[in-house]
Design a protein around this motif. Structure first.
Motif, PDB file in Angstrom:
ATOM      1  N   PRO A 106       0.846  -0.949  -0.090  1.00 10.45           N
ATOM      2  CA  PRO A 106      -0.078   0.131   0.375  1.00 10.45           C
ATOM      3  C   PRO A 106       1.350   1.383  -0.100  1.00 10.45           C
ATOM      4  N   GLN A 107       0.507   2.251  -0.768  1.00 11.77           N
ATOM      5  CA  GLN A 107       1.280   3.335  -1.028  1.00 11.77           C
ATOM      6  C   GLN A 107       0.792   4.121   0.836  1.00 11.77           C
ATOM      7  N   PRO A 108       2.104   4.912   0.726  1.00 13.39           N
ATOM      8  CA  PRO A 108       2.364   5.226   3.124  1.00 13.39           C
ATOM      9  C   PRO A 108       2.137   7.046   2.688  1.00 13.39           C
ATOM     10  N   SER A 109       1.747   7.669   1.008  1.00 17.07           N
ATOM     11  CA  SER A 109       1.702   8.962   1.474  1.00 17.07           C
ATOM     12  C   SER A 109       0.613   9.352   2.270  1.00 17.07           C
ATOM     13  N   SER A 110      -0.601   8.946   2.190  1.00 11.55           N
ATOM     14  CA  SER A 110      -1.965   9.218   3.203  1.00 11.55           C
ATOM     15  C   SER A 110      -2.828   8.869   3.724  1.00 11.55           C
ATOM     16  N   ASN A 111      -1.118   7.667   4.656  1.00  9.91           N
ATOM     17  CA  ASN A 111      -0.770   7.893   6.295  1.00  9.91           C
ATOM     18  C   ASN A 111      -0.307   8.477   6.666  1.00  9.91           C
ATOM     19  N   LEU A 112       0.745   9.333   6.738  1.00  7.47           N
ATOM     20  CA  LEU A 112       1.028   9.884   6.883  1.00  7.47           C
ATOM     21  C   LEU A 112       1.410  11.887   7.317  1.00  7.47           C
ATOM     22  N   LEU A 155      13.170   7.472   4.623  1.00  6.68           N
ATOM     23  CA  LEU A 155      13.829   6.344   3.678  1.00  6.68           C
ATOM     24  C   LEU A 155      13.825   4.801   4.401  1.00  6.68           C
ATOM     25  N   ILE A 156      13.370   4.336   5.134  1.00 10.02           N
ATOM     26  CA  ILE A 156      13.563   3.327   6.011  1.00 10.02           C
ATOM     27  C   ILE A 156      12.044   2.969   6.060  1.00 10.02           C
ATOM     28  N   TYR A 157      11.322   3.844   6.345  1.00 12.58           N
ATOM     29  CA  TYR A 157       9.783   3.545   6.143  1.00 12.58           C
ATOM     30  C   TYR A 157       9.373   3.331   4.357  1.00 12.58           C
ATOM     31  N   ALA A 158      10.157   3.618   3.975  1.00 11.89           N
ATOM     32  CA  ALA A 158       9.529   3.709   2.434  1.00 11.89           C
ATOM     33  C   ALA A 158      10.068   1.996   1.550  1.00 11.89           C
ATOM     34  N   GLN A 179      10.851  -3.923   0.857  1.00  9.69           N
ATOM     35  CA  GLN A 179      12.743  -5.193   1.230  1.00  9.69           C
ATOM     36  C   GLN A 179      12.889  -4.258   2.344  1.00  9.69           C
ATOM     37  N   PHE A 180      12.489  -4.327   3.403  1.00  6.24           N
ATOM     38  CA  PHE A 180      13.048  -4.169   4.527  1.00  6.24           C
ATOM     39  C   PHE A 180      11.537  -4.879   6.098  1.00  6.24           C
ATOM     40  N   PRO A 181      11.604  -5.029   6.713  1.00  6.28           N
ATOM     41  CA  PRO A 181      10.924  -5.822   8.166  1.00  6.28           C
ATOM     42  C   PRO A 181       9.704  -4.863   7.313  1.00  6.28           C
ATOM     43  N   ALA A 182       9.105  -6.105   7.592  1.00  6.78           N
ATOM     44  CA  ALA A 182       7.093  -4.873   7.936  1.00  6.78           C
ATOM     45  C   ALA A 182       7.607  -3.920   9.294  1.00  6.78           C
ATOM     46  N   PHE A 183       7.600  -4.405   9.866  1.00  2.00           N
ATOM     47  CA  PHE A 183       7.011  -3.599  11.319  1.00  2.00           C
ATOM     48  C   PHE A 183       7.877  -1.916  11.429  1.00  2.00           C
ATOM     49  N   LEU A 184       9.066  -2.489  10.691  1.00  7.30           N
ATOM     50  CA  LEU A 184       9.829  -0.709   9.961  1.00  7.30           C
ATOM     51  C   LEU A 184       9.218   0.366   9.299  1.00  7.30           C
ATOM     52  N   GLY A 185       7.874  -0.204   8.774  1.00  9.03           N
ATOM     53  CA  GLY A 185       7.564   0.184   8.085  1.00  9.03           C
ATOM     54  C   GLY A 185       5.468   0.842   8.776  1.00  9.03           C
ATOM     55  N   LEU A 186       5.525   1.092  10.051  1.00 11.03           N
ATOM     56  CA  LEU A 186       3.889   0.877  10.876  1.00 11.03           C
ATOM     57  C   LEU A 186       4.227   2.249  11.109  1.00 11.03           C
ATOM     58  N   ILE A 187       3.216   2.984  11.032  1.00 15.44           N
ATOM     59  CA  ILE A 187       2.992   4.497  11.298  1.00 15.44           C
ATOM     60  C   ILE A 187       2.279   4.569  13.124  1.00 15.44           C
ATOM     61  N   HIS A 188       2.683   5.163  13.507  1.00 18.99           N
ATOM     62  CA  HIS A 188       1.289   6.148  15.034  1.00 18.99           C
ATOM     63  C   HIS A 188       0.061   6.371  14.614  1.00 18.99           C
ATOM     64  N   ALA A 189      -0.523   5.477  15.419  1.00 21.90           N
ATOM     65  CA  ALA A 189      -2.489   6.133  14.773  1.00 21.90           C
ATOM     66  C   ALA A 189      -2.417   7.336  15.330  1.00 21.90           C
ATOM     67  N   ASP A 190      -1.774   7.620  16.237  1.00 14.49           N
ATOM     68  CA  ASP A 190      -1.628   9.217  17.323  1.00 14.49           C
ATOM     69  C   ASP A 190      -1.269  10.484  16.935  1.00 14.49           C
ATOM     70  N   PHE A 191       0.316   9.742  16.156  1.00 18.77           N
ATOM     71  CA  PHE A 191       0.993  10.617  16.315  1.00 18.77           C
ATOM     72  C   PHE A 191       1.613  11.061  14.066  1.00 18.77           C
ATOM     73  N   ALA A 192       0.967   9.738  13.728  1.00 12.38           N
ATOM     74  CA  ALA A 192       0.989  10.392  12.237  1.00 12.38           C
ATOM     75  C   ALA A 192       2.467   9.961  11.619  1.00 12.38           C
ATOM     76  N   THR A 193       3.133   9.674  12.625  1.00  8.33           N
ATOM     77  CA  THR A 193       4.838   9.112  11.984  1.00  8.33           C
ATOM     78  C   THR A 193       5.491   7.658  12.143  1.00  8.33           C
ATOM     79  N   PRO A 194       5.835   7.888  11.569  1.00 13.19           N
ATOM     80  CA  PRO A 194       7.245   5.950  11.630  1.00 13.19           C
ATOM     81  C   PRO A 194       7.856   5.684  12.871  1.00 13.19           C
ATOM     82  N   VAL A 195       7.305   6.137  13.987  1.00 13.37           N
ATOM     83  CA  VAL A 195       8.197   5.564  14.999  1.00 13.37           C
ATOM     84  C   VAL A 195       8.930   4.396  14.648  1.00 13.37           C
TER      85      VAL A 195
END
Length: 477
Positions: A16-22, A326-329, A335-351
């Protein structure tokens, strides 16, 4: 992890495209701060000496190099405007290489950038700030104290970038204003001293006559100047958080680079007005010489390093924000572990991505001797830039239907490709050891073919464990 499964696949499954989640938190001012604020750093304190030295002591050639490097950075930024407006995603070069050349070149870039280039560069610029901070407490700070302060600074920057992107951008904006005001203060001090004392520097003593220089010397001078301009593509890494990238990206890059070029040229003219040729070449910290004459040696030895440390803090803040994207993308594209692409629901940042990048920075700070690695990563950076400029033509031919709200002049990417080739081969000729940079791709190829293409399927359970654990630890999705 979708791509860690048994069997072979040519390319990871679509993500899924990340842009809409940030969070769309980067305005024009924020984009300007990420661009200009990311460029202006410690380079302006030390690079003038190197450029004047490589220029054979010629004022005209040195100023021409500063202006020429600025125009090259501006041309590169305009090329990246077309790529960014066509693909408004976070990730910058990784997104463009993946689309133009496929998953392997993109992974090799992200492999070298995430584990070497980005954290190593941030560690380098964080240490001067930490040393300045510790020097206010101890007269002779130990390496351990400096490293501890650098780690604390890195962690604090990571926390700020994890909790609130707006706060991180506001910090970057404030530091940009501070940097520009400080450089203008240097210009004012130099001209004020010149008018008051009547002493003239090398601008008026005949040093402006051109001397015979080799192509290698000019290339190294240009290389040093472009290092001081490094950061012109910063905003491309955070486009997923820009609300209107079609308008903001070209304006931020154009205005940001014009501000930087103006500041850099003004500072260098003031140095040439203020210092003689012998004084200029007597120290690699040329701005410190102005401070010494204007404030006295004791005061300047405190004020100038403090200002340099604050300059470095702004650069480190931008590197933290962009390195995590870059890690998030890469994680979102499989191409990197999926948990590194998660976004915080409240902060809307790739914690998770911010935390991982912060840990790598702390590792390099503890490692200590890593500055020499930057020479190798600079060569790698211009290889990537050259491929990025080439991707403008590749995508125009391959995807003519791709929407391009901004289209750069046709010959400009070609000019930048030639410049990139030149800037890759000059260091190789001057120092053949820099060719060793290709060794970073060897483990990258192993990881790509053995892990990304699914030959080590047992790692899927490890990734699933960390993915579920990360989700349970916070509001991540």
């Amino acid at each position: 992890m979708a791509y860690l499964r048994k069997g072979r696949t040519r390319e990871p499954p679509p993500q899924p495209q990340p842009s809409s989640n940030l969070s769309k938190s980067v305005s024009l001012l924020g984009g300007l701060a990420l661009t200009a604020g990311g460029i202006i750093g410690s380079g302006i304190f030390f690079t003038p000496y190197s450029i004047f030295n490589f220029s054979g002591g010629s004022v005209v050639i040195a100023l021409s190099v500063w202006i020429g490097a600025g125009l090259l950075a501006l041309a590169g930024g305009l090329c990246y405007c077309e790529l960014g407006c066509s693909m408004p995603e976070s990730g910058g070069d990784y997104v463009y290489l993946h689309r133009a050349y496929g998953p392997l070149p993109a992974f090799l870039f992200v492999w070298s950038a995430i584990f070497l280039g980005r954290p190593c560069a941030q560690a380098v610029v964080t240490l001067p700030f930490a040393k300045c901070l510790v020097s206010q407490i101890f007269e002779e700070p130990t390496d351990g104290a400096v490293n501890f302060a650098a780690i604390v600074t890195t962690v604090v920057l990571g926390l700020v970038n994890s909790v609130d992107v707006k706060a991180a951008v506001r910090v970057q904006s404030f530091l940009l204003v501070f940097k520009v005001a400080s450089l203008l203060l240097v210009v004012f001090a130099a001209f004020f001293y010149w008018f008051r004392s009547g002493e003239s520097g090398c601008l008026f003593d005949g040093s402006s006559s051109s001397s015979h220089l080799s192509a290698g010397q000019i290339g190294m001078a240009l290389y040093a100047a472009l290092w001081a301009y490094d950061g012109w593509a910063n905003l491309n890494y955070a486009l997923g958080e820009v609300p209107n990238p079609e308008k903001i990206l070209p304006r931020a890059i154009g205005l940001g680079l014009l501000v930087v070029i103006g500041c850099y040229v003004a500072v260098n003219i003031s140095l040439f007005v203020f210092l003689t040729k012998e004084e200029y070449l007597s120290s690699d910290a040329t701005i410190l010489l102005i401070g010494t004459k204007f404030l006295g040696s004791s005061t300047a030895s405190i004020v100038v390093p403090t200002f340099m440390g604050i300059f470095c803090l702004g650069t480190a803040n931008g590197m933290c924000l962009l390195g995590a994207r870059l890690i998030y993308a890469a994680s979102r594209k499989g191409q990197f572990p999926a948990f590194l692409g998660l976004i915080h629901a409240d902060f809307a940042t790739p914690v998770p991505a911010v935390c991982f990048h912060t840990l790598l920075c702390c590792f390099y700070i503890l490692l200590g001797s890593f500055e020499s690695l930057l020479e190798y990563t600079s060569v790698l950076a211009w290889i990537v830039f050259g491929l990025g400029f080439l991707s403008v033509y590749v995508l125009r031919v391959r995807e003519p239907q791709l929407r391009r709200p901004y289209k750069v002049f046709g010959a400009l990417p070609g000019l930048m490709i030639l410049a990139s080739v030149y800037l890759v081969f000059v260091p190789l000729v001057m120092n053949p050891k820099t060719f060793l940079v290709v060794l970073v791709f060897v483990p990258g190829c192993f990881v790509y073919y053995c892990v990304i293409q699914g030959r080590l399927g047992l790692l899927k359970s490890v990734n699933d464990y960390f993915l579920n654990l990360t989700k349970r630890l916070g509001k991540l999705n």
